[in-house]
Design a protein around this motif. Structure first.
Motif, mmCIF file in Angstrom:
data_model
loop_
_atom_site.group_PDB
_atom_site.id
_atom_site.type_symbol
_atom_site.label_atom_id
_atom_site.label_comp_id
_atom_site.label_asym_id
_atom_site.label_seq_id
_atom_site.Cartn_x
_atom_site.Cartn_y
_atom_site.Cartn_z
ATOM 1 N N GLY A 95 11.737 -7.041 -6.921
ATOM 2 C CA GLY A 95 10.980 -5.799 -6.748
ATOM 3 C C GLY A 95 11.058 -5.295 -5.321
ATOM 4 O O GLY A 95 11.129 -6.081 -4.365
ATOM 5 N N THR A 108 6.278 -4.718 -4.865
ATOM 6 C CA THR A 108 5.222 -5.517 -5.493
ATOM 7 C C THR A 108 5.237 -6.971 -5.048
ATOM 8 O O THR A 108 4.248 -7.489 -4.499
ATOM 9 C CB THR A 108 5.341 -5.453 -7.028
ATOM 10 O OG1 THR A 108 5.229 -4.093 -7.440
ATOM 11 C CG2 THR A 108 4.236 -6.267 -7.684
ATOM 12 N N GLU A 109 6.337 -7.670 -5.289
ATOM 13 C CA GLU A 109 6.414 -9.080 -4.960
ATOM 14 C C GLU A 109 6.369 -9.311 -3.454
ATOM 15 O O GLU A 109 5.703 -10.229 -2.975
ATOM 16 C CB GLU A 109 7.694 -9.702 -5.540
ATOM 17 C CG GLU A 109 7.740 -9.731 -7.057
ATOM 18 C CD GLU A 109 8.435 -8.501 -7.649
ATOM 19 O OE1 GLU A 109 8.331 -7.415 -7.050
ATOM 20 O OE2 GLU A 109 9.081 -8.646 -8.703
ATOM 21 N N GLN A 141 4.902 -7.537 -1.140
ATOM 22 C CA GLN A 141 3.544 -7.385 -0.626
ATOM 23 C C GLN A 141 2.670 -8.576 -1.000
ATOM 24 O O GLN A 141 1.839 -9.032 -0.205
ATOM 25 C CB GLN A 141 2.912 -6.088 -1.155
ATOM 26 C CG GLN A 141 3.457 -4.849 -0.499
ATOM 27 C CD GLN A 141 2.714 -3.591 -0.901
ATOM 28 O OE1 GLN A 141 2.803 -2.561 -0.239
ATOM 29 N NE2 GLN A 141 1.992 -3.644 -1.999
ATOM 30 N N TYR A 142 2.864 -9.076 -2.219
ATOM 31 C CA TYR A 142 2.046 -10.202 -2.676
ATOM 32 C C TYR A 142 2.293 -11.446 -1.826
ATOM 33 O O TYR A 142 1.344 -12.070 -1.329
ATOM 34 C CB TYR A 142 2.340 -10.500 -4.145
ATOM 35 C CG TYR A 142 1.564 -11.682 -4.679
ATOM 36 C CD1 TYR A 142 0.226 -11.549 -5.034
ATOM 37 C CD2 TYR A 142 2.169 -12.930 -4.814
ATOM 38 C CE1 TYR A 142 -0.497 -12.647 -5.505
ATOM 39 C CE2 TYR A 142 1.452 -14.021 -5.286
ATOM 40 C CZ TYR A 142 0.121 -13.877 -5.628
ATOM 41 O OH TYR A 142 -0.598 -14.951 -6.087
ATOM 42 N N GLU A 163 4.252 -9.473 -13.410
ATOM 43 C CA GLU A 163 2.832 -9.255 -13.688
ATOM 44 C C GLU A 163 2.227 -10.300 -14.622
ATOM 45 O O GLU A 163 0.995 -10.420 -14.693
ATOM 46 C CB GLU A 163 2.613 -7.859 -14.256
ATOM 47 C CG GLU A 163 2.644 -6.736 -13.245
ATOM 48 C CD GLU A 163 4.067 -6.283 -12.897
ATOM 49 O OE1 GLU A 163 4.218 -5.424 -12.015
ATOM 50 O OE2 GLU A 163 5.026 -6.802 -13.529
ATOM 51 N N TYR A 206 0.079 -12.395 -12.628
ATOM 52 C CA TYR A 206 -1.234 -11.802 -12.378
ATOM 53 C C TYR A 206 -2.156 -12.002 -13.577
ATOM 54 O O TYR A 206 -3.323 -12.366 -13.420
ATOM 55 C CB TYR A 206 -1.097 -10.302 -12.106
ATOM 56 C CG TYR A 206 -0.395 -9.919 -10.828
ATOM 57 C CD1 TYR A 206 -0.212 -10.830 -9.790
ATOM 58 C CD2 TYR A 206 0.087 -8.626 -10.646
ATOM 59 C CE1 TYR A 206 0.431 -10.465 -8.618
ATOM 60 C CE2 TYR A 206 0.719 -8.248 -9.482
ATOM 61 C CZ TYR A 206 0.890 -9.164 -8.465
ATOM 62 O OH TYR A 206 1.518 -8.799 -7.304
ATOM 63 N N TYR A 215 -5.333 -2.144 -11.974
ATOM 64 C CA TYR A 215 -4.016 -2.452 -11.431
ATOM 65 C C TYR A 215 -3.111 -1.234 -11.386
ATOM 66 O O TYR A 215 -2.985 -0.492 -12.358
ATOM 67 C CB TYR A 215 -3.329 -3.537 -12.267
ATOM 68 C CG TYR A 215 -1.928 -3.861 -11.803
ATOM 69 C CD1 TYR A 215 -1.723 -4.518 -10.594
ATOM 70 C CD2 TYR A 215 -0.813 -3.493 -12.559
ATOM 71 C CE1 TYR A 215 -0.447 -4.818 -10.154
ATOM 72 C CE2 TYR A 215 0.468 -3.801 -12.126
ATOM 73 C CZ TYR A 215 0.641 -4.461 -10.922
ATOM 74 O OH TYR A 215 1.905 -4.744 -10.488
ATOM 75 N N LYS A 265 0.941 -0.257 -9.823
ATOM 76 C CA LYS A 265 2.169 -0.826 -9.276
ATOM 77 C C LYS A 265 2.133 -0.760 -7.751
ATOM 78 O O LYS A 265 1.696 0.226 -7.161
ATOM 79 C CB LYS A 265 3.374 -0.027 -9.798
ATOM 80 C CG LYS A 265 4.703 -0.713 -9.604
ATOM 81 C CD LYS A 265 4.894 -1.851 -10.569
ATOM 82 C CE LYS A 265 6.313 -2.419 -10.483
ATOM 83 N NZ LYS A 265 6.440 -3.644 -11.297
ATOM 84 N N ASN A 266 2.598 -1.819 -7.109
ATOM 85 C CA ASN A 266 2.657 -1.898 -5.653
ATOM 86 C C ASN A 266 1.276 -1.904 -5.006
ATOM 87 O O ASN A 266 1.098 -1.438 -3.872
ATOM 88 C CB ASN A 266 3.504 -0.753 -5.070
ATOM 89 C CG ASN A 266 4.901 -0.718 -5.641
ATOM 90 O OD1 ASN A 266 5.438 -1.747 -6.038
ATOM 91 N ND2 ASN A 266 5.496 0.457 -5.709
ATOM 92 N N SER A 267 0.283 -2.435 -5.722
ATOM 93 C CA SER A 267 -1.070 -2.538 -5.176
ATOM 94 C C SER A 267 -1.067 -3.389 -3.907
ATOM 95 O O SER A 267 -0.463 -4.460 -3.860
ATOM 96 C CB SER A 267 -2.005 -3.168 -6.213
ATOM 97 O OG SER A 267 -3.241 -3.507 -5.634
#
Length: 226
Positions: free
Chosen positions: A38, A41-42, A44-45, A137, A140, A166, A168-170
């Motif tokens: 990604g 998303t990934e 940032q996590y 996800e 999550y 939720y 995307k890209n939170s």
């Protein structure tokens, strides 16, 4: 007698300082490199996990590198990682983060050969794989429930939205899920155990749902402080 003891004490203290310095160097050199499928998303996590570890455990800021992102398919993600390793190969932990993400009628996704090829090539190069089926996800969702029936990517997100707002890209998803992280790890391990019943081998292509993201999370949580 006391003089000889004093010299011995000083020698012990000097050796202890040397050992402490050696341990400090070893801890600082324990490094992780990650390449993600990604774009946001990934990345940032995992960056959020690491930033928190830097704050609470005094992890060295140089301990995590997220490879420059150029591809959105599993084989491409592996290529991104290998390219980064050409410049800097001193990592104890090397990971790619990929999804099964089946091809969709309206576009998107990738074929099974791309997914399987990335996993086999990564293993051949000593690189670990944090895969998710059907999508990242699912990791999550496991923070909220143990789910052992097959899902599509859209269904995973739909189920996730029952528990959290939720998108995307939170940027806040890591902190929102942190208190349930151990529950998610346990659920991911339960899924793995289910897929290996009766001595069956894991098959990332068809093991839906499944995720080995928990293994990478455990690696990050286990990093030594400096």
């Amino acid at each position: 007698m006391s003089r000889r003891q004093s010299k011995e004490d000083k020698k012990i203290e000097r050796n202890k300082r040397k050992d402490d310095r050696k341990k400090g160097i070893k801890k600082e050199l324990e490094r992780v490199i990650i390449a993600c499928e990604g774009t946001v998303t990934e990345k940032q996590y995992f960056q959020a996990i690491f930033d928190e570890l830097v704050r609470i455990k005094n992890i060295a800021k140089t301990s995590l590198v997220i490879a420059t992102h150029s591809h959105t398919d599993p084989k491409g993600v592996l290529a991104d990682l290998l390219k980064s390793l050409e410049k800097d190969s001193e990592f104890e932990h090397k990971w790619i983060v990929i999804d099964r993400d089946e091809i969709k009628p309206n576009g998107g996704g990738h074929d099974v050969d791309n997914f399987n090829g990335a996993i086999s090539s990564a293993e051949a190069n000593g690189i670990n794989v944090a895969y998710s089926n059907p999508s990242f996800e699912i990791w999550y969702l496991l923070h909220f429930e143990y789910r052992n029936t097959a899902l599509t990517r859209d269904e995973v997100i739909g189920e996730l939205k029952k528990y959290v707002d939720y998108t995307k890209n939170s940027k806040t998803i890591y902190t929102e899920l942190l208190s349930s992280q151990q529950f998610a790890i346990e659920n991911a391990k339960k899924l793995e155990a289910m897929h290996t019943l009766h001595e069956r081998k894991l098959n990332p292509t068809i093991d839906n749902p499944s995720t080995t993201v928990y293994k990478l999370v455990e690696v990050l949580n286990g990093l030594n402080s400096i």
